[in-house]
Design a protein around this motif. Structure first.
Motif, PDB file in Angstrom:
ATOM      1  N   GLY A 221      64.347  37.461 147.923  1.00 47.47           N
ATOM      2  CA  GLY A 221      63.673  37.068 149.006  1.00 47.47           C
ATOM      3  C   GLY A 221      62.692  35.872 148.805  1.00 47.47           C
ATOM      4  N   ASP A 222      62.847  35.429 147.584  1.00 48.46           N
ATOM      5  CA  ASP A 222      61.728  34.273 147.177  1.00 48.46           C
ATOM      6  C   ASP A 222      62.520  33.519 146.173  1.00 48.46           C
ATOM      7  OD1 ASP A 222      60.062  32.624 146.477  1.00 48.46           O
ATOM      8  OD2 ASP A 222      58.151  34.033 146.282  1.00 48.46           O
ATOM      9  N   PRO A 223      62.867  32.084 146.395  1.00 47.98           N
ATOM     10  CA  PRO A 223      63.313  31.358 145.283  1.00 47.98           C
ATOM     11  C   PRO A 223      62.278  31.115 144.025  1.00 47.98           C
ATOM     12  CG  PRO A 223      62.758  30.020 147.204  1.00 47.98           C
ATOM     13  CD  PRO A 223      62.600  31.198 147.704  1.00 47.98           C
ATOM     14  N   PHE A 237      68.236  24.963 145.811  1.00 48.25           N
ATOM     15  CA  PHE A 237      67.889  26.246 146.454  1.00 48.25           C
ATOM     16  C   PHE A 237      66.314  26.369 146.149  1.00 48.25           C
ATOM     17  CE2 PHE A 237      72.272  26.309 145.204  1.00 48.25           C
ATOM     18  CZ  PHE A 237      72.880  26.742 146.425  1.00 48.25           C
ATOM     19  N   GLY A 238      65.868  25.594 145.648  1.00 49.37           N
ATOM     20  CA  GLY A 238      64.372  25.965 145.514  1.00 49.37           C
ATOM     21  C   GLY A 238      64.168  26.633 144.093  1.00 49.37           C
ATOM     22  N   VAL A 239      65.106  26.896 143.380  1.00 50.40           N
ATOM     23  CA  VAL A 239      65.022  27.648 142.269  1.00 50.40           C
ATOM     24  C   VAL A 239      64.971  26.915 140.989  1.00 50.40           C
ATOM     25  CG1 VAL A 239      66.547  28.984 140.761  1.00 50.40           C
ATOM     26  CG2 VAL A 239      66.410  29.641 142.988  1.00 50.40           C
ATOM     27  N   ARG A 240      64.065  27.501 140.180  1.00 47.94           N
ATOM     28  CA  ARG A 240      63.673  26.797 138.650  1.00 47.94           C
ATOM     29  C   ARG A 240      64.754  26.697 137.799  1.00 47.94           C
ATOM     30  NH1 ARG A 240      58.161  27.401 135.236  1.00 47.94           N
ATOM     31  NH2 ARG A 240      58.651  26.059 133.586  1.00 47.94           N
ATOM     32  N   PHE A 241      65.280  25.640 137.391  1.00 49.31           N
ATOM     33  CA  PHE A 241      66.255  25.359 136.098  1.00 49.31           C
ATOM     34  C   PHE A 241      65.515  25.259 134.921  1.00 49.31           C
ATOM     35  CE2 PHE A 241      68.630  22.984 133.114  1.00 49.31           C
ATOM     36  CZ  PHE A 241      69.815  23.967 133.200  1.00 49.31           C
ATOM     37  N   SER A 242      65.717  26.148 134.026  1.00 49.54           N
ATOM     38  CA  SER A 242      64.970  26.324 132.830  1.00 49.54           C
ATOM     39  C   SER A 242      65.908  25.887 131.375  1.00 49.54           C
ATOM     40  CB  SER A 242      64.359  27.699 132.643  1.00 49.54           C
ATOM     41  OG  SER A 242      63.371  27.878 131.263  1.00 49.54           O
ATOM     42  N   GLY A 243      65.450  24.514 131.282  1.00 42.29           N
ATOM     43  CA  GLY A 243      65.992  23.892 130.217  1.00 42.29           C
ATOM     44  C   GLY A 243      65.511  23.312 129.098  1.00 42.29           C
ATOM     45  N   VAL A 244      64.298  23.395 129.017  1.00 43.33           N
ATOM     46  CA  VAL A 244      63.651  23.013 127.857  1.00 43.33           C
ATOM     47  C   VAL A 244      62.635  24.013 127.219  1.00 43.33           C
ATOM     48  CG1 VAL A 244      61.454  21.328 127.519  1.00 43.33           C
ATOM     49  CG2 VAL A 244      62.804  20.951 129.223  1.00 43.33           C
ATOM     50  N   ALA A 245      62.944  23.965 126.002  1.00 43.28           N
ATOM     51  CA  ALA A 245      62.371  25.004 124.991  1.00 43.28           C
ATOM     52  C   ALA A 245      61.092  25.122 124.832  1.00 43.28           C
ATOM     53  CB  ALA A 245      62.772  24.862 123.507  1.00 43.28           C
ATOM     54  N   GLY A 246      60.427  26.460 124.618  1.00 42.44           N
ATOM     55  CA  GLY A 246      59.020  26.799 124.517  1.00 42.44           C
ATOM     56  C   GLY A 246      58.694  26.690 123.021  1.00 42.44           C
ATOM     57  N   SER A 247      57.895  27.864 122.635  1.00 38.42           N
ATOM     58  CA  SER A 247      57.301  27.759 121.218  1.00 38.42           C
ATOM     59  C   SER A 247      58.346  28.668 120.506  1.00 38.42           C
ATOM     60  CB  SER A 247      56.062  28.511 121.265  1.00 38.42           C
ATOM     61  OG  SER A 247      55.661  28.870 119.846  1.00 38.42           O
ATOM     62  N   MET A 248      59.277  27.960 119.661  1.00 33.04           N
ATOM     63  CA  MET A 248      60.051  28.636 118.719  1.00 33.04           C
ATOM     64  C   MET A 248      59.295  29.433 117.712  1.00 33.04           C
ATOM     65  SD  MET A 248      63.152  29.520 117.760  1.00 33.04           S
ATOM     66  CE  MET A 248      64.260  28.313 118.769  1.00 33.04           C
ATOM     67  N   PRO A 249      58.292  28.982 116.899  1.00 28.75           N
ATOM     68  CA  PRO A 249      57.543  29.845 115.889  1.00 28.75           C
ATOM     69  C   PRO A 249      57.103  31.314 116.456  1.00 28.75           C
ATOM     70  CG  PRO A 249      56.710  27.686 115.882  1.00 28.75           C
ATOM     71  CD  PRO A 249      57.453  27.477 116.959  1.00 28.75           C
ATOM     72  N   ASP A 250      56.789  31.037 117.895  1.00 33.18           N
ATOM     73  CA  ASP A 250      56.129  32.511 118.588  1.00 33.18           C
ATOM     74  C   ASP A 250      57.606  33.527 118.757  1.00 33.18           C
ATOM     75  OD1 ASP A 250      53.672  31.613 118.556  1.00 33.18           O
ATOM     76  OD2 ASP A 250      53.784  31.117 120.554  1.00 33.18           O
ATOM     77  N   ALA A 251      58.776  32.622 118.925  1.00 29.93           N
ATOM     78  CA  ALA A 251      59.911  33.468 119.477  1.00 29.93           C
ATOM     79  C   ALA A 251      60.381  34.060 118.068  1.00 29.93           C
ATOM     80  CB  ALA A 251      60.962  32.418 119.997  1.00 29.93           C
ATOM     81  N   LEU A 252      60.490  33.458 116.924  1.00 27.75           N
ATOM     82  CA  LEU A 252      60.750  34.139 115.794  1.00 27.75           C
ATOM     83  C   LEU A 252      59.988  35.169 115.264  1.00 27.75           C
ATOM     84  CD1 LEU A 252      61.766  30.450 113.949  1.00 27.75           C
ATOM     85  CD2 LEU A 252      63.422  32.357 114.815  1.00 27.75           C
ATOM     86  N   ALA A 253      58.724  34.832 115.206  1.00 31.21           N
ATOM     87  CA  ALA A 253      57.934  36.067 115.029  1.00 31.21           C
ATOM     88  C   ALA A 253      58.047  37.305 115.686  1.00 31.21           C
ATOM     89  CB  ALA A 253      56.372  35.552 115.217  1.00 31.21           C
ATOM     90  N   GLU A 254      58.332  37.231 117.149  1.00 29.87           N
ATOM     91  CA  GLU A 254      58.668  38.213 117.906  1.00 29.87           C
ATOM     92  C   GLU A 254      59.932  38.902 117.469  1.00 29.87           C
ATOM     93  OE1 GLU A 254      58.169  40.139 122.369  1.00 29.87           O
ATOM     94  OE2 GLU A 254      57.329  38.182 121.737  1.00 29.87           O
TER      95      GLU A 254
END
Length: 297
Positions: A221-223, A237-254
């Motif tokens: 009900g909400d883009p 469609f007003g929807v976010r395309f997520s193609g840019v990476a965030g924090s890899m060190p945090d991801a590896l730790a988790e």
């Protein structure tokens, strides 16, 4: 050393196994003797020349972001890692015998090089899109493309956070999706009706790029409650395309924390030789993946 490279954008046939100069670790980096490299959809999207919001690709270019291996150079200013350590992480041009990593972690005990190579980008993406879509514990997340690498990670992270998941997959992967704690359903025609019979959807992720953005918006009900990692038309469609990476060190730790507790496992569906990188890309683009694909070096 041997590395996979491409000198022009195009299909899998532009990939070539060439002789190249060895890279060396700069400040804040390490170099590894690569044992395995992860194969990700972003690899073939970059090879095709798709604009993903990251830095432009300079040709000729190496291929690959993820790898596991044995540390053999430690750059200036790097602490807590030594030559001979077994690590996994992210760099550039990892489809090669040697690669420089800018983010890494020690491999959890019991994890093979082949398994470890499949985690970095997959987990970074999964954690990023869960955060971006804003789904909270107690809510229900719809995941289109639930059986692939990122989907497998999303389902397991969501389970840990108390988020219910409805996951779409092909007939052969329905039991696999259920095994990761999600409610499984088929993709394709009639998706909206099938999902509505399963319950309310608070947010949705498009991880497969199969043209379902309109349906996901209808279900949430909400883009703003939909994020795609695979459909470049999502903004239409007003929807976010997520193609840019965030924090890899945090991801590896988790990643290390979850694996060490026995709460995360993404199977390797198929392994390839370095010389067969093009075949790995063909299979990755065909979809219907269960878990990960990796190159063995």
């Amino acid at each position: 050393m041997k590395r996979v490279s491409f000198a022009e954008f195009g299909g899998p046939d532009v990939l070539q196994l060439i002789d190249a100069e060895e890279p060396h670790a700069g400040p804040g980096q390490i170099r590894i003797a690569v044992r395995a490299a992860g194969v990700n959809p972003v690899d073939w999207r970059i090879r095709e020349g798709q604009v993903l919001g990251a830095h432009p690709t300079e040709l000729p270019s190496g291929v690959g972001l993820d790898a596991s291996g044995v540390v053999d150079e430690v750059g200036e200013g790097v602490e807590g890692v030594a030559i001979g350590d077994h690590v996994f992480g992210e760099g550039h041009g990892t489809y090669a015998e040697f690669a420089v990593l800018g983010a890494w972690a020690r491999m959890p005990e019991g994890l093979t090089f082949e398994e470890a190579a499949g985690y970095p980008s997959v987990m970074e993406t999964a954690l990023r899109v869960i955060r971006e879509v804003g789904v909270q514990p107690g809510q229900t997340l719809l995941v289109s493309g639930a059986s692939g690498g990122v989907g497998s990670a999303v389902l397991q992270v969501a389970r840990e956070r108390g988020i219910s998941v409805i996951g779409t997959a092909g007939a052969a992967n329905q039991d696999y999706v259920r095994g990761l704690g999600a409610i499984a359903t088929m993709y394709g025609e009639g998706l909206v009706e099938r999902v509505r019979r399963l319950g309310r959807v608070d947010a949705a992720l498009d991880l497969a790029g199969t043209g379902v953005i309109r349906e996901l918006v209808e279900l949430t009900g909400d883009p703003q409650k939909v994020v795609s990692t695979a459909d470049l038309t999502a903004p239409d469609f007003g929807v976010r395309f997520s193609g840019v990476a965030g924090s890899m060190p945090d991801a590896l730790a988790e990643t290390v924390a979850l694996i060490s507790r026995g709460r995360l496992h993404i199977p390797v569906e198929k392994s390839y030789a370095l010389a067969d990188a093009a075949a790995a890309h063909v299979d990755s683009q065909a979809g219907h993946t269960r878990g990960r694909r990796v190159l063995i070096v």
